[in-house]
Design a protein around this motif. Structure first.
Motif, PDB file in Angstrom:
ATOM      1  N   UNK A  33      54.592  55.527  -9.769  1.00 38.76           N
ATOM      2  CA  UNK A  33      53.626  55.670  -8.692  1.00 38.76           C
ATOM      3  C   UNK A  33      53.124  54.355  -8.119  1.00 38.76           C
ATOM      4  N   UNK A  34      53.627  53.214  -8.626  1.00 38.25           N
ATOM      5  CA  UNK A  34      53.177  51.908  -8.140  1.00 38.25           C
ATOM      6  C   UNK A  34      54.376  50.969  -8.025  1.00 38.25           C
ATOM      7  N   UNK A  44      53.807  44.470 -11.381  1.00 33.63           N
ATOM      8  CA  UNK A  44      53.805  44.826 -12.804  1.00 33.63           C
ATOM      9  C   UNK A  44      55.076  45.610 -13.112  1.00 33.63           C
ATOM     10  N   UNK A  45      55.708  45.259 -14.228  1.00 34.35           N
ATOM     11  CA  UNK A  45      56.841  46.031 -14.733  1.00 34.35           C
ATOM     12  C   UNK A  45      56.544  46.390 -16.183  1.00 34.35           C
ATOM     13  N   UNK A 133      39.482  54.161 -11.663  1.00 33.13           N
ATOM     14  CA  UNK A 133      40.699  53.347 -11.626  1.00 33.13           C
ATOM     15  C   UNK A 133      41.371  53.399 -12.981  1.00 33.13           C
ATOM     16  N   UNK A 134      42.556  53.999 -13.050  1.00 39.85           N
ATOM     17  CA  UNK A 134      43.219  54.146 -14.339  1.00 39.85           C
ATOM     18  C   UNK A 134      44.122  52.966 -14.696  1.00 39.85           C
TER      19      UNK A 134
END
Length: 139
Positions: A33-34, A44-45, A133-134
């Motif tokens: 989702x990002x 981010x990975x 914010x998760x």
């Protein structure tokens, strides 16, 4: 109370290109989702097996600093500020305080260990969820 490593951060000049380079090397993927896209300043990975995350973040420095990799810590319990107090008592020093920089209930604090290795303390999972914010704060 203790912290855990939320993710490892790599300072760089092109976050997207570097994250794309490391994905096949490590077998990591984008966060669900990002997706990372060209022009993103933070990419981010994560390892799909262990969940370990690498954050590539662009820094404006012409020459990248010698200490380009640092830990981002997240409290296992309690709040960021409670963990900050514990770490200061343990001998950490504040390098930069970025709490509330992007509004209420945001940000992190950059700290240094006794040999000046920098690391960040983020808000806890519960604090991020309470703020809606998760995803982890990013440094």
């Amino acid at each position: 109370m203790t912290s855990y490593i939320s993710h490892t951060t790599v300072d760089c000049h092109n976050a997207y290109e570097l994250s794309e380079w490391w994905k096949p090397v490590l077998g990591y993927t984008d966060l669900e989702g990002d997706p990372n896209l060209p022009g993103h300043e933070e990419c981010m990975i994560r390892d799909p097996e262990t969940g370990h995350q690498l954050l590539f973040i662009e820094v404006p420095d012409e020459t990248l600093p010698a200490k380009r990799i640092h830990f981002d810590l997240m409290p296992r319990e309690g709040t960021r500020d409670e963990e900050l107090a514990r770490l200061l008592e343990h001998g950490a020093t504040v390098v930069d305080d970025l709490r509330e920089r992007w509004g209420p209930n945001t940000g992190w604090v950059v700290l240094a260990d006794p040999e000046d290795n920098q690391f960040c303390i983020l808000r806890s999972q519960a604090e991020r969820e309470a703020a809606g914010r998760s995803q982890p704060d990013e440094s």
